[in-house]
Design an enzyme around this catalytic site. Sequence first.
Site, short mmCIF file in Angstrom:
data_model
loop_
_atom_site.label_atom_id
_atom_site.label_comp_id
_atom_site.label_asym_id
_atom_site.label_seq_id
_atom_site.Cartn_x
_atom_site.Cartn_y
_atom_site.Cartn_z
N LYS A 164 -10.34 0.08 10.56
CA LYS A 164 -10.55 -1.10 9.70
C LYS A 164 -10.95 -2.32 10.52
CE LYS A 164 -7.10 0.44 6.35
NZ LYS A 164 -7.78 0.75 5.08
N GLN A 209 -4.47 -4.92 7.14
CA GLN A 209 -5.47 -5.86 6.63
C GLN A 209 -5.41 -7.21 7.35
OE1 GLN A 209 -7.85 -5.02 4.78
NE2 GLN A 209 -7.10 -3.05 4.01
N ASP A 219 3.13 -4.15 8.01
CA ASP A 219 1.90 -3.38 7.87
C ASP A 219 0.75 -4.35 8.09
OD1 ASP A 219 -0.40 -2.23 6.96
OD2 ASP A 219 0.44 -1.49 5.08
N HIS A 258 0.86 -1.17 0.00
CA HIS A 258 0.00 0.00 0.00
C HIS A 258 0.90 1.24 0.00
CE1 HIS A 258 -2.86 2.93 1.72
NE2 HIS A 258 -3.83 2.09 1.40
C1 LIG Z 1 -2.36 -2.69 3.68
C2 LIG Z 1 -2.71 -1.30 4.10
N1 LIG Z 1 -1.76 -0.51 4.64
C3 LIG Z 1 -2.02 0.73 5.05
C4 LIG Z 1 -3.27 1.27 4.95
C5 LIG Z 1 -3.48 2.67 5.40
O1 LIG Z 1 -4.24 2.74 6.56
P1 LIG Z 1 -4.74 4.14 7.10
O2 LIG Z 1 -5.32 4.87 5.93
O3 LIG Z 1 -5.76 3.80 8.11
O4 LIG Z 1 -3.58 4.87 7.66
C6 LIG Z 1 -4.29 0.49 4.38
C7 LIG Z 1 -5.67 0.98 4.22
O5 LIG Z 1 -5.97 1.93 3.53
C8 LIG Z 1 -4.00 -0.82 3.95
O6 LIG Z 1 -4.94 -1.58 3.40
#
Ligand SMILES: Cc1ncc(COP(=O)(O)O)c(C=O)c1O
Lengths: 405, 405, 123, 123
Positions: free
Chosen positions: A224, A201, A198, A121
């Site tokens: 999430k 998910q 990370d 991501h």
């Molecule tokens: C794998 C992954 N990493 C990071 C994020 C970022 O999370 P956030 O927007 O809550 O900081 C997400 C979701 O958007 C994600 O799916």
Amino acid sequence: MTLAERCRPDFAILNRRVNGKPLVYLDSAASSQKPRQVIEAVRRYYETTHANVHRSIHTLGEEATALLESVRDRVRQFIGAAQREEIVFTRGTTDAINLVAQAIGRTVKAGDEVIVTEMEHHSNLIPWQMLCRDRGAVLKAVPVIGEGFLDLEAFTRLLSRRTRVVAVAHVSNVLGTINPVREIAERAHAAGALVLVDGAQAVPNLPVNVQSLGADFYAFSGHKMLGPTGGGVLYGRRAVLDSLEPAWGGGEMIKEVWIDHAQWNDLPWRFEPGTPPIAPIVGLGAAVEYLSAIGMEAVAAHERALCRLTLELLAKNGDTTIYGPRNPEIKGAVVAFNVRGLHPHDVAHLLDQEGIAVRAGHHCAMPLMRRLGVVGTVRASFSVHTTPAEIEHLARSLSNLDLMI
Amino acid sequence: MTLAERCRPDFAILNRRVNGKPLVYLDSAASSQKPRQVIEAVRRYYETTHANVHRSIHTLGEEATALLESVRDRVRQFIGAAQREEIVFTRGTTDAINLVAQAIGRTVKAGDEVIVTEMEHHSNLIPWQMLCRDRGAVLKAVPVIGEGFLDLEAFTRLLSRRTRVVAVAHVSNVLGTINPVREIAERAHAAGALVLVDGAQAVPNLPVNVQSLGADFYAFSGHKMLGPTGGGVLYGRRAVLDSLEPAWGGGEMIKEVWIDHAQWNDLPWRFEPGTPPIAPIVGLGAAVEYLSAIGMEAVAAHERALCRLTLELLAKNGDTTIYGPRNPEIKGAVVAFNVRGLHPHDVAHLLDQEGIAVRAGHHCAMPLMRRLGVVGTVRASFSVHTTPAEIEHLARSLSNLDLMI
Amino acid sequence: MLYSSVISERFRHPRFFGDLADADAVFEDVNPLCGDRVRIQLKLANGSVADARFKGDSCAICMASADLLVEIARGRAIGEVLALAPDDLLTRLEAKIRPSRITCVTLPLQVLKGALTAVGAAR
Amino acid sequence: MLYSSVISERFRHPRFFGDLADADAVFEDVNPLCGDRVRIQLKLANGSVADARFKGDSCAICMASADLLVEIARGRAIGEVLALAPDDLLTRLEAKIRPSRITCVTLPLQVLKGALTAVGAAR
Ligand SMILES: Cc1ncc(COP(=O)(O)O)c(C=O)c1O
Ligand SMILES: Cc1ncc(COP(=O)(O)O)c(C=O)c1O
């Protein structure tokens, strides 16, 4: 009663109608809905307990502090961390990863290397890009191969004594791939690198134990995992956190301050400058309680079954291309796909007419989209309230799409 | 009916009893309580609208995005900014100041200078300390003189062509001093420096117009202005924001991403990586609406009257020392004091027995404490629901304190 | 029908999709919503847009908007083309476009103007 | 009475507040709750704490805790002093101390042990 049947009454938003149809929310991976237990915990907090936390001598302040700190203990237990000092509250995954990149950044030298993967991501990519640019370090990416797996041999070749950090998703937000974090961490540690996972998910959908994974850092978002927006968690291994300077400055993260210097506070507060997102963390505590009461094994089994059904039904549709592993046993709670001849945004728009909320686009994973050779995909993702009937509705709607545009 | 009488029914927490006494909440400067309009806005959002924002094609996502972006317009208007692109959502004041220090930091060179003041909250001091240490820059502080004013002549002497940033509180969270920001900004701009104003204690209590103040950056927190915890705002003047690289990386702040580089998104999203604190911002919108309906002139007048009463009553108590200007016309909604022979924490503890919540300690302003020659102070602070009777209760309780310890 | 028959028709059968041999101006840009790219190629002659084509792997709305825009622009004076506004497209697309998708309509316009600016035709 | 008569009494009339001429060990530290400092000075002889004094501009609880601690420590073997636990102080302060104020009780103990560690008496 199935898990979903038991849970659905807790989600008031599921009573909504969208375009005249009952809402079918298949976008939990972007942000989950909240059970009333979470919404209520936030309301109750504001109506009975709110005050700023820490350094507070009055009753409300003490109660708010105790509440916040009790969530730290609960989260520690939920992800199997060894000590409460290892749980740092953040705004979310992105915030947590930036915190680590910033704190480690101060120690990175020109020529040092950071390894990410092609399926990250943007949140687990851009902070490392910025760090590498700022410090003259080199960013490398582990390729994605086959149905959507990390090329571990390539990874091993990328690793060297210059590798400072390996940053990898526990579960891909597009492919759903559950990455072999433990193996990656072992190899990274052998090379002397730190490992950031990370878990955005993973924590909402699987049992997670940061110690058995061998992660030095583990980041995830409250919103999430049935919790409120605005709160998240960074787990950091004690010895590593101890060795790092704080990323950012402000109140609460110091013991003593002079104009030209300051003495840092103890862990974990050293990494929590300013007023924390108190209510979002209180709500996160309620979400952890909700998930724990179900049991993460049960949550994972429920979502695996939905994943299996989705893969089966979509495979029957000749116009559909599925991305990511076909085996639900090695997959998180997302299924990405495309429909021949239709742009993912049009698919999402068409499904919205049927009341179905899916995500479409690059899912903040543009390098992966390039690797898959697509502009974007449609993504259906699941939560505790998702039912097989909703998946069937999705599959049925997809069969009729072409006629509608 | 007075303003407080009209407002009190909106604050459910005021029904609480503390140590058997009705709660008298005089700690709004640390974090304000929330009217039901704010709590309801958050609940309603979760029960009817929640989804992740931006890049979303489905109905809920579009509604949530529209809601979030409508708060941006409302905030823009509330603080008199010229363009919506100038309103960046943050987690709070601390987060906003770190953002600026980080973004400007990339452009700061060894020998450059940053000017703060001796009355800054640690949030507007430590980020600059860290920046100066990282970049080899020099940090200087404007002295506090007299009843608690900035020494503007000393300030002018500190200013030079090497000054890159002047960081100053609009209203001191201890002294209550309303600083002459406009004059400071004029002098700073003449020297070619940028001006960051910490408005955490101003926006909740005074009418604020960032343009007439001449601020390049203006930071404040939602939770101190009747809004939820977890959300805040950074105002940045368009031309300045345009010139800055993003502070942190993640989703939403980019347009296109490759493994080794990325193209930044437009303003304001370039400075908003990751999922924003959606519900806290939605609640902030409700708080702005609540305050706007009262009118900030009326809020300020109400709090000025409380300030005047507090100063009067405390002055009658021979054992009390007051800190900060004695003239309520030039003061925000806080009064700091000490009681002879008693440590501020003991005073706060004793007042808590009477149901009165005040803050005690260094108020995250240790350099100021040193300047005042005290270990800490007690601080009473006011909000729309504060009544003269509560102030009288405070004064009465203070008269009897010594007997109780 | 999801959007409108105009969009449907132009999406299914775009008239000006493709490349132009010996284009005088080429420009492409990205939709910030989705990262989709649109590319427009132009031939200019006598202060007019003599011919034009577009390319892009984009959604129905964006595809139709680009196709329509190219049709409008062809044969027009550069000044007129530069004066085109999103509303000119929206009206002729005959669809109610949600705010979240408005960039899908405007991106081709932005790219076309970018192409003209790039060759100094926009003054 | 807010805390307890022990605290009240020791706060109003501390017995061991002050400086020690020719101290063998001096140590001070900060209460993370409030930034208050406590300083303890020690004279050591024959493996024991021969004399001790404390100083600090701190709250009643911390003042009483420091005064009590110094009284307990004086004349004791270093090993015994190092074995002192927060509970030893809490019991003798005869007050229910809220969690938020617990560092006010424990800071003096931490400082005393710091002093002994500083001179290498803690092994
Ligand atoms: C794998 C992954 N990493 C990071 C994020 C970022 O999370 P956030 O927007 O809550 O900081 C997400 C979701 O958007 C994600 O799916
Ligand atoms: C003047 C001032 N600046 C900054 C802050 C920090 O605000 P926050 O903790 O919401 O980031 C505060 C409040 O604690 C304050 O009073």
